[in-house]
Design a protein around this motif. Sequence first.
Motif, PDB file in Angstrom:
ATOM      1  N   VAL A 154      13.529  -0.703  25.673  1.00 10.85           N
ATOM      2  CA  VAL A 154      12.362  -1.581  25.651  1.00 10.85           C
ATOM      3  C   VAL A 154      12.306  -2.239  27.022  1.00 10.85           C
ATOM      4  O   VAL A 154      13.267  -2.910  27.426  1.00 10.85           O
ATOM      5  CB  VAL A 154      12.472  -2.641  24.541  1.00 10.85           C
ATOM      6  N   HIS A 198       1.929   1.281  27.072  1.00  8.15           N
ATOM      7  CA  HIS A 198       2.660   1.045  25.828  1.00  8.15           C
ATOM      8  C   HIS A 198       3.959   1.842  25.728  1.00  8.15           C
ATOM      9  O   HIS A 198       4.954   1.342  25.202  1.00  8.15           O
ATOM     10  CB  HIS A 198       1.762   1.371  24.633  1.00  8.15           C
ATOM     11  N   GLN A 213       4.327  -1.816  18.813  1.00 14.78           N
ATOM     12  CA  GLN A 213       5.520  -1.224  19.409  1.00 14.78           C
ATOM     13  C   GLN A 213       6.120  -0.155  18.514  1.00 14.78           C
ATOM     14  O   GLN A 213       6.552   0.905  18.983  1.00 14.78           O
ATOM     15  CB  GLN A 213       6.555  -2.312  19.696  1.00 14.78           C
ATOM     16  N   SER A 259      10.494  -7.828  19.078  1.00 14.71           N
ATOM     17  CA  SER A 259       9.784  -6.790  19.837  1.00 14.71           C
ATOM     18  C   SER A 259       9.489  -7.217  21.270  1.00 14.71           C
ATOM     19  O   SER A 259       9.152  -6.378  22.113  1.00 14.71           O
ATOM     20  CB  SER A 259       8.467  -6.425  19.142  1.00 14.71           C
TER      21      SER A 259
END
Length: 271
Positions: free
Chosen positions: A43, A51, A76, A192
């Motif tokens: 991430v 994205h 996500q 997230s």
Amino acid sequence: MPSAEQHAKAAAEQFRGKHQLGVQPLGDLVALIEQTTGHDVAVLDAVPDAHGLTMRDPARGRVFIGVARTPHPMRQRSTLAHELAHVVFDDEIDDLALRGSEEIRADAFARHLLVPLGGLEAVLDDVDHANEGVLSTVVQRYLVSPAMAAIALRDAGVISQATVDAWRSLSTRYLATRFGWSDFYATLQDDSNRLRAPQALVSRSVAGYAAGVLSAQAVATLRGVPVGTVVAELAEIGIVPQSVDAEDFEIDELPQIDLDLSDLEEGGASS
């Protein structure tokens, strides 16, 4: 010939079957993808509107999936499932600006993976017509966007396409606030919106730190956290760096630590 939708559905069901996932909601997708595929997932900070992407190194057979950190957890998750589809189908997308058949198929794969029809039908039980409360239940249970949940409910035969269109304006925040799970949603948002390095890479770096051949700062940089946090966490579980005398080691005895991610810039990419 099967349509892209049918192909995607079959592939999602096969993936769940192969990894014994049943029809239950999926939890931590980052860990799930890493454990089932053996590939690295991270991430990352990303520019607006970026994205996710998948990068390959054909020479080494390595795959790297990166998704943007975001306060929108359902987005996500769908991005992670979408990128997994590109790995499953071995897609190669040359022009990331195009929405070709591979992208449409990846979207469908993500929906069927995250909201399997068999599991959804069990949740709906005797529901003949879904209202916003049912939509909220599906969104919260499967951790998907209202739009994705609405399409799944349409496929289950409990709402019409007109209702799908009407619900496109509904946000997850609205449903969470309206139906009493805003605290849970805030927790999902915090999770997230954090940076996250590939687990296998972090594990190797910790081993290097424990062996005294990698600094705490290197581990902290990899994880995107303060060095003091790393030192305190590791010390708390009894991990402190060994004192290393280079003369006491043969080079092949040292842990294999590779923190150079430049190779991920090579190979194919998709998003």
